[in-house]
Motif scaffolding. Sequence first.
Motif, PDB file in Angstrom:
ATOM      1  N   SER A  58       0.839  -1.200   0.000  1.00 21.34           N
ATOM      2  CA  SER A  58       0.000   0.000   0.000  1.00 21.34           C
ATOM      3  C   SER A  58       0.875   1.251   0.000  1.00 21.34           C
ATOM      4  CB  SER A  58      -0.930   0.003   1.222  1.00 21.34           C
ATOM      5  OG  SER A  58      -0.180  -0.109   2.419  1.00 21.34           O
ATOM      6  N   ASP A  59       2.117   1.092   0.458  1.00 24.81           N
ATOM      7  CA  ASP A  59       3.063   2.197   0.489  1.00 24.81           C
ATOM      8  C   ASP A  59       3.941   2.174  -0.767  1.00 24.81           C
ATOM      9  OD1 ASP A  59       6.094   3.077   1.444  1.00 24.81           O
ATOM     10  OD2 ASP A  59       4.505   4.324   2.298  1.00 24.81           O
ATOM     11  N   LYS A  60       3.873   3.228  -1.564  1.00 25.37           N
ATOM     12  CA  LYS A  60       4.598   3.269  -2.833  1.00 25.37           C
ATOM     13  C   LYS A  60       6.107   3.302  -2.635  1.00 25.37           C
ATOM     14  CE  LYS A  60       0.830   5.614  -5.274  1.00 25.37           C
ATOM     15  NZ  LYS A  60       0.408   6.876  -5.932  1.00 25.37           N
ATOM     16  N   ARG A  61       6.558   3.961  -1.586  1.00 24.84           N
ATOM     17  CA  ARG A  61       7.993   4.028  -1.332  1.00 24.84           C
ATOM     18  C   ARG A  61       8.554   2.629  -1.059  1.00 24.84           C
ATOM     19  NH1 ARG A  61      11.465   8.214   0.715  1.00 24.84           N
ATOM     20  NH2 ARG A  61      13.396   7.321   1.509  1.00 24.84           N
ATOM     21  N   ALA A  62       7.836   1.876  -0.217  1.00 26.98           N
ATOM     22  CA  ALA A  62       8.266   0.512   0.096  1.00 26.98           C
ATOM     23  C   ALA A  62       8.235  -0.362  -1.156  1.00 26.98           C
ATOM     24  CB  ALA A  62       7.367  -0.084   1.178  1.00 26.98           C
ATOM     25  N   PHE A  63       7.255  -0.125  -2.013  1.00 22.82           N
ATOM     26  CA  PHE A  63       7.153  -0.884  -3.264  1.00 22.82           C
ATOM     27  C   PHE A  63       8.369  -0.629  -4.146  1.00 22.82           C
ATOM     28  CE2 PHE A  63       5.968  -0.781  -7.785  1.00 22.82           C
ATOM     29  CZ  PHE A  63       5.526  -2.076  -7.978  1.00 22.82           C
ATOM     30  N   LEU A  64       8.761   0.628  -4.285  1.00 21.99           N
ATOM     31  CA  LEU A  64       9.898   0.972  -5.140  1.00 21.99           C
ATOM     32  C   LEU A  64      11.223   0.511  -4.547  1.00 21.99           C
ATOM     33  CD1 LEU A  64       8.918   4.561  -6.357  1.00 21.99           C
ATOM     34  CD2 LEU A  64       8.723   2.412  -7.603  1.00 21.99           C
ATOM     35  N   GLU A  65      11.273   0.340  -3.236  1.00 26.29           N
ATOM     36  CA  GLU A  65      12.493  -0.115  -2.579  1.00 26.29           C
ATOM     37  C   GLU A  65      12.578  -1.637  -2.493  1.00 26.29           C
ATOM     38  OE1 GLU A  65      12.290   1.889   1.155  1.00 26.29           O
ATOM     39  OE2 GLU A  65      13.269   3.721   0.409  1.00 26.29           O
ATOM     40  N   ALA A  66      11.620  -2.336  -3.125  1.00 30.27           N
ATOM     41  CA  ALA A  66      11.525  -3.796  -2.997  1.00 30.27           C
ATOM     42  C   ALA A  66      12.442  -4.553  -3.953  1.00 30.27           C
ATOM     43  CB  ALA A  66      10.085  -4.243  -3.201  1.00 30.27           C
ATOM     44  N   ASP A  67      13.393  -3.873  -4.565  1.00 31.85           N
ATOM     45  CA  ASP A  67      14.400  -4.522  -5.410  1.00 31.85           C
ATOM     46  C   ASP A  67      13.782  -5.281  -6.585  1.00 31.85           C
ATOM     47  OD1 ASP A  67      17.052  -5.140  -6.099  1.00 31.85           O
ATOM     48  OD2 ASP A  67      16.907  -7.099  -5.136  1.00 31.85           O
ATOM     49  N   ASN A  68      12.929  -4.595  -7.355  1.00 29.16           N
ATOM     50  CA  ASN A  68      12.319  -5.206  -8.535  1.00 29.16           C
ATOM     51  C   ASN A  68      13.272  -5.171  -9.723  1.00 29.16           C
ATOM     52  OD1 ASN A  68       9.428  -5.571  -7.560  1.00 29.16           O
ATOM     53  ND2 ASN A  68       9.669  -3.371  -7.246  1.00 29.16           N
ATOM     54  N   ASP A  69      13.262  -6.237 -10.518  1.00 28.04           N
ATOM     55  CA  ASP A  69      13.985  -6.222 -11.788  1.00 28.04           C
ATOM     56  C   ASP A  69      13.200  -5.416 -12.824  1.00 28.04           C
ATOM     57  OD1 ASP A  69      16.055  -8.050 -10.943  1.00 28.04           O
ATOM     58  OD2 ASP A  69      14.575  -9.650 -11.116  1.00 28.04           O
ATOM     59  N   VAL A  70      11.872  -5.575 -12.751  1.00 29.08           N
ATOM     60  CA  VAL A  70      10.971  -4.923 -13.709  1.00 29.08           C
ATOM     61  C   VAL A  70       9.826  -4.272 -12.942  1.00 29.08           C
ATOM     62  CG1 VAL A  70       9.440  -5.246 -15.701  1.00 29.08           C
ATOM     63  CG2 VAL A  70      11.473  -6.696 -15.439  1.00 29.08           C
ATOM     64  N   ILE A  71       9.459  -3.067 -13.338  1.00 24.17           N
ATOM     65  CA  ILE A  71       8.242  -2.442 -12.842  1.00 24.17           C
ATOM     66  C   ILE A  71       7.308  -2.288 -14.033  1.00 24.17           C
ATOM     67  CG2 ILE A  71       7.226  -0.321 -11.941  1.00 24.17           C
ATOM     68  CD1 ILE A  71       9.624  -0.019 -10.134  1.00 24.17           C
ATOM     69  N   LEU A  72       6.141  -2.905 -13.917  1.00 24.70           N
ATOM     70  CA  LEU A  72       5.181  -2.949 -15.021  1.00 24.70           C
ATOM     71  C   LEU A  72       4.038  -1.982 -14.746  1.00 24.70           C
ATOM     72  CD1 LEU A  72       4.496  -4.435 -17.680  1.00 24.70           C
ATOM     73  CD2 LEU A  72       3.213  -6.089 -16.313  1.00 24.70           C
ATOM     74  N   ILE A  73       3.865  -1.003 -15.633  1.00 21.24           N
ATOM     75  CA  ILE A  73       2.811  -0.002 -15.486  1.00 21.24           C
ATOM     76  C   ILE A  73       1.537  -0.521 -16.150  1.00 21.24           C
ATOM     77  CG2 ILE A  73       2.170   2.408 -15.804  1.00 21.24           C
ATOM     78  CD1 ILE A  73       4.739   2.048 -14.214  1.00 21.24           C
ATOM     79  N   SER A  74       0.499  -0.764 -15.336  1.00 20.14           N
ATOM     80  CA  SER A  74      -0.766  -1.277 -15.858  1.00 20.14           C
ATOM     81  C   SER A  74      -1.928  -0.420 -15.370  1.00 20.14           C
ATOM     82  CB  SER A  74      -0.960  -2.739 -15.421  1.00 20.14           C
ATOM     83  OG  SER A  74      -2.141  -3.290 -15.991  1.00 20.14           O
ATOM     84  N   THR A  75      -1.755   0.886 -15.472  1.00 21.35           N
ATOM     85  CA  THR A  75      -2.796   1.828 -15.070  1.00 21.35           C
ATOM     86  C   THR A  75      -3.688   2.135 -16.276  1.00 21.35           C
ATOM     87  OG1 THR A  75      -1.507   3.784 -15.681  1.00 21.35           O
ATOM     88  CG2 THR A  75      -1.166   2.893 -13.473  1.00 21.35           C
ATOM     89  N   SER A  76      -4.698   2.966 -16.069  1.00 24.55           N
ATOM     90  CA  SER A  76      -5.481   3.462 -17.201  1.00 24.55           C
ATOM     91  C   SER A  76      -4.692   4.576 -17.882  1.00 24.55           C
ATOM     92  CB  SER A  76      -6.830   4.001 -16.728  1.00 24.55           C
ATOM     93  OG  SER A  76      -6.637   5.195 -15.973  1.00 24.55           O
ATOM     94  N   ILE A  77      -5.044   4.878 -19.117  1.00 18.27           N
ATOM     95  CA  ILE A  77      -4.375   5.960 -19.841  1.00 18.27           C
ATOM     96  C   ILE A  77      -4.616   7.296 -19.141  1.00 18.27           C
ATOM     97  CG2 ILE A  77      -4.299   7.230 -22.026  1.00 18.27           C
ATOM     98  CD1 ILE A  77      -5.141   4.617 -23.416  1.00 18.27           C
ATOM     99  N   LEU A  78      -5.841   7.500 -18.660  1.00 21.84           N
ATOM    100  CA  LEU A  78      -6.204   8.770 -18.036  1.00 21.84           C
ATOM    101  C   LEU A  78      -5.428   9.038 -16.746  1.00 21.84           C
ATOM    102  CD1 LEU A  78     -10.090   8.786 -18.525  1.00 21.84           C
ATOM    103  CD2 LEU A  78      -8.408  10.187 -19.729  1.00 21.84           C
ATOM    104  N   SER A  79      -5.113   7.983 -16.008  1.00 26.92           N
ATOM    105  CA  SER A  79      -4.449   8.183 -14.708  1.00 26.92           C
ATOM    106  C   SER A  79      -2.936   8.038 -14.773  1.00 26.92           C
ATOM    107  CB  SER A  79      -5.005   7.182 -13.686  1.00 26.92           C
ATOM    108  OG  SER A  79      -4.715   5.848 -14.062  1.00 26.92           O
ATOM    109  N   LEU A  80      -2.386   7.706 -15.939  1.00 28.03           N
ATOM    110  CA  LEU A  80      -0.957   7.414 -16.052  1.00 28.03           C
ATOM    111  C   LEU A  80      -0.080   8.543 -15.528  1.00 28.03           C
ATOM    112  CD1 LEU A  80       1.416   5.667 -17.110  1.00 28.03           C
ATOM    113  CD2 LEU A  80       1.179   6.883 -19.297  1.00 28.03           C
ATOM    114  N   SER A  81      -0.281   9.742 -16.015  1.00 32.06           N
ATOM    115  CA  SER A  81       0.568  10.866 -15.637  1.00 32.06           C
ATOM    116  C   SER A  81       0.490  11.131 -14.140  1.00 32.06           C
ATOM    117  CB  SER A  81       0.165  12.117 -16.422  1.00 32.06           C
ATOM    118  OG  SER A  81       0.980  13.219 -16.069  1.00 32.06           O
TER     119      SER A  81
END
Length: 250
Positions: A58-81
Motif C-alpha cells: 500500500s506504500d509506494k515508497r516501500a514498493f519501489l524499494e523492494a528490489d524489482n527487476d521490472v516495474i510494469l505499469i498497468s494503469t489506465s491511460i487517463l491516470s498514467l501521468s
Amino acid sequence: MAVSSPSSSSTLKIGIIGFGPFGQFLAKTMIKQGHILRATSRTDHSQLCHRSGISFFSDKRAFLEADNDVILISTSILSLSEVLNSLPVHCLQRRTLIADVLSVKEYPRNVLLQVLPEEMDVLCTHPMFGPESGQNGWKDFAFVYEKVRIRDEATCSSFLRIFESEGCKMLEMSCEEHDKVAAKSQFLTHTIGRVLSELEIQSTSMNTKGFETLIRLLLDLEAAFEKVKHKLQQKMEEVQLEQSPNESKL
C-alpha cells in the motif's frame, strides 16, 4: 546507482503498478512461469494478492524499494501521468526496467521519459489481447513492443520471453508506427460496424455461409462497441468523482 542483473536467467522480480483486471490477468501467467510478483494499486488488493502468492504494497515508497527487476505499469491511460508523478522514483535502488502495457504508445512513452530518471530502462509494449480473448492462452496473439531506452539487454530479453514462451507473435515496432496502425484499424472497424448497423442486416432462411459470417461479425462488433461504451462511461464517472472534491474546495 547500482547495476544488477535478474536473480537468474529465468526468474524475474516484477512489480506491477495498477493491479486492476488487466494487471491481474498478466500476473496469473507470470506466477505460473515462476516469477516473483509484487503489486501496488489505489484499491486494496491485499487479500487477492495473498491468495495468489503476490506481495501487495500500500506504500509506494516501500514498493519501489523492494528490489524489482521490472516495474510494469498497468494503469489506465487517463491516470498514467498522475500515478507516475506521485511515485517517489528517487527511491529506486538500482537500474530497473520500466515497462508499460497501455493500448496507445506515444503518450506513455513521452510521460515515462519525462518522469523517470535517465538511468532507468524503458520498454513500451502492447499485448494485443486481454482477459477475455486470452483466457485460454496467448498463443498467436500479437505482442507489440519498442525498446525505447535499454541498456540491460538481459533483463529486457527475460521479460519479453514471458510473452514469447506463451506463443505470442513478437512484433518490434516504434510507438509512432503502432499508433498510426492502431488508428487505421480502429477507424476501419468503427466504419464497417456503423455501415452494417445502418443496413439492419437480419438472418434469413436462405443464408449463405458468407452471409452467416457477416451476421456473426456484426454481432461481435456490436458487443465490442457496447463494451467500450460501458468502460468509457465508467471511467468518466470515476474522473467526475475524483474531480468533485477538488472543485468543492475552489
